[in-house]
Design a protein around this motif. Structure first.
Motif, mmCIF file in Angstrom:
data_model
loop_
_atom_site.group_PDB
_atom_site.id
_atom_site.type_symbol
_atom_site.label_atom_id
_atom_site.label_comp_id
_atom_site.label_asym_id
_atom_site.label_seq_id
_atom_site.Cartn_x
_atom_site.Cartn_y
_atom_site.Cartn_z
ATOM 1 N N VAL A 4 5.783 -57.249 38.242
ATOM 2 C CA VAL A 4 4.842 -56.445 37.472
ATOM 3 C C VAL A 4 5.643 -55.581 36.490
ATOM 4 C CG1 VAL A 4 3.042 -54.684 37.616
ATOM 5 C CG2 VAL A 4 3.284 -56.389 39.421
ATOM 6 N N PRO A 5 5.315 -55.630 35.217
ATOM 7 C CA PRO A 5 6.030 -54.795 34.250
ATOM 8 C C PRO A 5 5.784 -53.306 34.515
ATOM 9 C CG PRO A 5 4.607 -56.401 33.153
ATOM 10 C CD PRO A 5 4.345 -56.487 34.612
ATOM 11 N N ASP A 6 6.767 -52.519 34.174
ATOM 12 C CA ASP A 6 6.659 -51.081 34.370
ATOM 13 C C ASP A 6 5.550 -50.500 33.498
ATOM 14 O OD1 ASP A 6 8.721 -51.061 36.151
ATOM 15 O OD2 ASP A 6 10.253 -50.600 34.648
ATOM 16 N N GLY A 7 4.862 -49.531 34.005
ATOM 17 C CA GLY A 7 3.858 -48.820 33.234
ATOM 18 C C GLY A 7 2.454 -49.368 33.345
ATOM 19 N N ILE A 8 2.247 -50.446 34.062
ATOM 20 C CA ILE A 8 0.900 -51.009 34.144
ATOM 21 C C ILE A 8 0.025 -50.182 35.074
ATOM 22 C CG2 ILE A 8 -0.442 -52.970 34.969
ATOM 23 C CD1 ILE A 8 1.619 -54.792 33.832
ATOM 24 N N PHE A 9 0.541 -49.827 36.243
ATOM 25 C CA PHE A 9 -0.282 -49.120 37.213
ATOM 26 C C PHE A 9 -0.059 -47.604 37.206
ATOM 27 C CE2 PHE A 9 0.028 -53.423 39.044
ATOM 28 C CZ PHE A 9 -1.304 -53.738 38.996
ATOM 29 N N LYS A 10 0.896 -47.147 36.448
ATOM 30 C CA LYS A 10 1.141 -45.715 36.368
ATOM 31 C C LYS A 10 0.307 -45.136 35.225
ATOM 32 C CE LYS A 10 5.861 -46.058 38.037
ATOM 33 N NZ LYS A 10 7.268 -45.804 37.735
ATOM 34 N N PRO A 11 -0.361 -44.025 35.478
ATOM 35 C CA PRO A 11 -1.121 -43.421 34.383
ATOM 36 C C PRO A 11 -0.160 -42.843 33.355
ATOM 37 C CG PRO A 11 -1.172 -42.011 36.303
ATOM 38 C CD PRO A 11 -0.508 -43.290 36.721
ATOM 39 N N LYS A 12 -0.495 -43.054 32.108
ATOM 40 C CA LYS A 12 0.346 -42.537 31.041
ATOM 41 C C LYS A 12 -0.061 -41.087 30.775
ATOM 42 C CE LYS A 12 1.104 -46.965 28.861
ATOM 43 N NZ LYS A 12 1.049 -47.769 27.661
ATOM 44 N N PRO A 13 0.909 -40.202 30.672
ATOM 45 C CA PRO A 13 0.574 -38.804 30.422
ATOM 46 C C PRO A 13 0.009 -38.626 29.015
ATOM 47 C CG PRO A 13 2.946 -39.120 30.370
ATOM 48 C CD PRO A 13 2.334 -40.416 30.789
ATOM 49 N N ASN A 14 -0.962 -37.719 28.916
ATOM 50 C CA ASN A 14 -1.517 -37.460 27.592
ATOM 51 C C ASN A 14 -0.627 -36.469 26.848
ATOM 52 O OD1 ASN A 14 -2.118 -34.976 28.678
ATOM 53 N ND2 ASN A 14 -4.266 -35.465 29.050
ATOM 54 N N SER A 15 -0.969 -36.186 25.617
ATOM 55 C CA SER A 15 -0.094 -35.367 24.784
ATOM 56 C C SER A 15 0.002 -33.929 25.296
ATOM 57 C CB SER A 15 -0.577 -35.382 23.336
ATOM 58 O OG SER A 15 -1.869 -34.815 23.247
ATOM 59 N N SER A 16 -1.079 -33.394 25.892
ATOM 60 C CA SER A 16 -1.005 -32.024 26.394
ATOM 61 C C SER A 16 -0.067 -31.935 27.589
ATOM 62 C CB SER A 16 -2.391 -31.502 26.770
ATOM 63 O OG SER A 16 -2.913 -32.227 27.858
ATOM 64 N N GLU A 17 -0.021 -32.968 28.425
ATOM 65 C CA GLU A 17 0.908 -32.982 29.547
ATOM 66 C C GLU A 17 2.346 -33.079 29.050
ATOM 67 O OE1 GLU A 17 -0.418 -36.218 31.971
ATOM 68 O OE2 GLU A 17 -1.920 -35.011 32.981
ATOM 69 N N LEU A 18 2.555 -33.864 28.014
ATOM 70 C CA LEU A 18 3.897 -33.987 27.460
ATOM 71 C C LEU A 18 4.361 -32.648 26.890
ATOM 72 C CD1 LEU A 18 3.663 -37.455 25.655
ATOM 73 C CD2 LEU A 18 4.863 -36.913 27.770
ATOM 74 N N LYS A 19 3.475 -31.934 26.208
ATOM 75 C CA LYS A 19 3.832 -30.640 25.621
ATOM 76 C C LYS A 19 4.113 -29.611 26.713
ATOM 77 C CE LYS A 19 1.267 -31.278 21.357
ATOM 78 N NZ LYS A 19 0.133 -30.834 20.534
ATOM 79 N N SER A 20 3.302 -29.605 27.762
ATOM 80 C CA SER A 20 3.529 -28.638 28.835
ATOM 81 C C SER A 20 4.821 -28.939 29.582
ATOM 82 C CB SER A 20 2.348 -28.592 29.795
ATOM 83 O OG SER A 20 2.232 -29.812 30.492
ATOM 84 N N ASP A 21 5.125 -30.216 29.763
ATOM 85 C CA ASP A 21 6.382 -30.585 30.409
ATOM 86 C C ASP A 21 7.571 -30.149 29.554
ATOM 87 O OD1 ASP A 21 5.066 -31.700 32.541
ATOM 88 O OD2 ASP A 21 5.204 -33.762 31.782
ATOM 89 N N LEU A 22 7.460 -30.343 28.271
ATOM 90 C CA LEU A 22 8.521 -29.940 27.358
ATOM 91 C C LEU A 22 8.695 -28.424 27.396
ATOM 92 C CD1 LEU A 22 10.552 -30.562 25.107
ATOM 93 C CD2 LEU A 22 8.675 -30.308 23.483
ATOM 94 N N THR A 23 7.585 -27.697 27.372
ATOM 95 C CA THR A 23 7.632 -26.236 27.413
ATOM 96 C C THR A 23 8.263 -25.752 28.714
ATOM 97 O OG1 THR A 23 5.645 -26.124 26.055
ATOM 98 C CG2 THR A 23 6.243 -24.143 27.268
ATOM 99 N N THR A 24 7.877 -26.356 29.809
ATOM 100 C CA THR A 24 8.435 -25.984 31.108
ATOM 101 C C THR A 24 9.929 -26.247 31.151
ATOM 102 O OG1 THR A 24 6.345 -26.470 32.186
ATOM 103 C CG2 THR A 24 8.295 -26.392 33.593
ATOM 104 N N ARG A 25 10.345 -27.394 30.676
ATOM 105 C CA ARG A 25 11.754 -27.761 30.691
ATOM 106 C C ARG A 25 12.581 -26.801 29.824
ATOM 107 N NH1 ARG A 25 11.459 -32.727 29.049
ATOM 108 N NH2 ARG A 25 12.124 -32.356 26.919
ATOM 109 N N VAL A 26 12.082 -26.477 28.638
ATOM 110 C CA VAL A 26 12.802 -25.575 27.742
ATOM 111 C C VAL A 26 12.861 -24.166 28.342
ATOM 112 C CG1 VAL A 26 12.721 -24.450 25.482
ATOM 113 C CG2 VAL A 26 12.325 -26.902 25.668
ATOM 114 N N ALA A 27 11.760 -23.705 28.922
ATOM 115 C CA ALA A 27 11.733 -22.377 29.531
ATOM 116 C C ALA A 27 12.728 -22.296 30.683
ATOM 117 C CB ALA A 27 10.326 -22.046 30.021
ATOM 118 N N ARG A 28 12.802 -23.328 31.478
ATOM 119 C CA ARG A 28 13.751 -23.334 32.598
ATOM 120 C C ARG A 28 15.188 -23.353 32.110
ATOM 121 N NH1 ARG A 28 10.988 -26.915 37.409
ATOM 122 N NH2 ARG A 28 9.196 -25.546 37.641
#
Length: 76
Positions: A4-28
């Motif tokens: 099974v190719p990667d990414g088929i059964f995993k939900p793809k994060p939306n843009s707001s999740e990507l931004k919050s992850d980026l913000t969290t990573r930078v803050a840390r």
């Protein structure tokens, strides 16, 4: 059996999740950097204090203990 190719059964994060992850990573990263600077400063100041205390102890001559004269009991 097919793989099974990667990414088929995993939900793809939306843009707001990507931004919050980026913000969290930078803050840390910022907080970790500040913590490292604070710990380095604390260690530097501790070493300076210990050196100053050692120099002050070496410069101050030790006072000899005062010898008290023994009182003699008055006879009579």
């Amino acid at each position: 059996m097919k793989t099974v190719p990667d990414g088929i059964f995993k939900p793809k994060p939306n843009s707001s999740e990507l931004k919050s992850d980026l913000t969290t990573r930078v803050a840390r990263q910022i907080l970790d950097g500040e913590k490292a600077e604070r710990e380095a400063k604390t260690e530097r100041l501790r070493q300076a204090r210990l050196a100053r205390e050692t120099a002050a102890a070496a410069a101050t001559p030790a006072k000899p203990k005062a010898v008290r004269a023994k009182r003699r009991a008055a006879a009579g």
